[in-house]
Design a protein around this motif. Structure first.
Motif: not given
Length: 348
Positions: A254-265, A267-272, A276-282
């Motif tokens: 789920i977190y990997r998919f959210l990270k993909f959606l965030q990178e492809k804009t 979902i919103q581009q947000d630094l925080t 947080n997604l980087r930490l969650s995936v790890a």
């Protein structure tokens, strides 16, 4: 290992923002990863190696009495061993913050990591289908469960796992970003990250989960009608198999998919959010890896036949307490009915 790729994290990205320390800061992710990931990877390596190596040894020692279930257990353990053998490299990668083993080892370790992951998933699917057929359709499939069929199926699963993992063997390489070396897909081959995301989510989670739910939903009513005192324990075990698989692997996917959606804009581009997604995936990936430690317990040690063989081995290595445990287990196993033995063999 890169946050987009299940084979390797690109830790160089964690060094790009050296600002103040906070839970959502890249430096915080870096510092956390350098402690948490090596610790958990090392623990998974030790426990996974011991448990799966014991399974391999016991099956090999009794290879003349092996059936399809034993062969699947053997190959599931081999898959998990291949998987855990890559973890020391990723332990060093996480600790050092960069890849130091060269381009060839980058491709070899990444591909082996993926091959071990997918073959483990595929053999779990095969074991689930085998349980379903032998319990729900026992009379139809008995003559097809031959040694030749088992070997053919084993070769097919390993070839399929290797084929699915080929992009990691071919396209991953040593990369350089922010003055640090990583092990990832280069920019010109980033399209394979979508392939990796698709195969990990669909082949690694969705399909095996659907197979487990579908098969076990038919197996459980059949077990309930059997005259065996162990049926309630076996039903609980089946539920544990499905729940453990879902809880360990679903958050990571789920977190990997959210990270993909965030990178492809999408979902919103947000630094925080990105941090947080980087930490969650790890974190969720490292936790998901503990599943290879549970496989020997779930699929081997709870089986009556395998447990007797394992205790016989441990009796020679550790006398005294193990002897008492073995004698107690033997007395329990001697009163099992025929239907219970069949259920124990093929469900567990």
């Amino acid at each position: 290992m890169s946050d987009e790729n299940s084979t390797s994290y690109d830790y160089s990205g964690y060094y790009d923002d050296p600002s103040d320390y906070s839970p959502s800061n890249f430096s915080d992710v870096k510092n956390f990863s350098q402690v948490f990931l090596p610790t958990l990877y090392s623990l998974v390596f030790i426990l996974g190696f011991i448990g799966n190596a014991l399974v391999v040894y016991v099956v090999l020692k009794h290879r003349n009495q092996s059936n399809l279930t034993d062969i699947c257990l053997f190959n599931l353990a081999l898959s998990d061993l291949l998987f855990v053998f890559t973890l020391p490299f990723y332990t060093h990668y996480a600790s050092a913050g960069q890849w130091t083993f060269g381009g060839f080892m980058c491709r070899l370790i990444s591909g082996s990591h993926q091959t071990g992951f997918f073959s483990s998933i595929f053999f779990m699917i095969v074991m689930t289908l085998d349980r379903y057929m032998i319990i729900v359709h026992a009379h139809r499939v008995a003559r097809y469960r031959t040694m030749g069929a088992a070997i053919t199926l084993t070769v097919f699963i390993w070839m399929l796992s290797l084929f699915v993992s080929l992009p990691d063997f071919i396209f991953t390489e040593e990369t350089k970003e922010s003055q640090r070396l990583g092990c990832d897909y280069p920019q010109e081959n980033k399209v394979w990250e979508r392939y990796d995301l698709f195969t990990t989510n669909v082949l690694g989670l969705v399909i095996p989960l659907l197979v487990m739910v579908g098969c076990y939903s038919r197996i459980i009513p059949t077990l309930v009608t059997m005259r065996t005192t162990k049926k309630h324990r076996i039903v609980k075990l089946i539920i544990c198999i499905v729940v453990a698989f879902f809880l360990l692997w679903a958050p990571y996917n789920i977190y990997r998919f959210l990270k993909f959606l965030q990178e492809k804009t999408i979902i919103q581009q947000d630094l925080t959010l990105d941090k947080n997604l980087r930490l969650s995936v790890a974190v969720t990936e490292a936790i998901a890896y503990t599943h290879c430690c549970l496989n020997p317990i779930i699929y081997a040690f709870v089986g009556q036949k395998f447990m007797r063989r394992a205790l016989q081995l441990l009796k020679r290595l550790v006398p005294g307490y193990i002897r008492n445990l073995y004698n107690s287990s033997f007395r329990r196993s001697s009163v099992i009915s025929k239907s219970s033995e069949v259920t124990s063999t093929y469900v567990m």
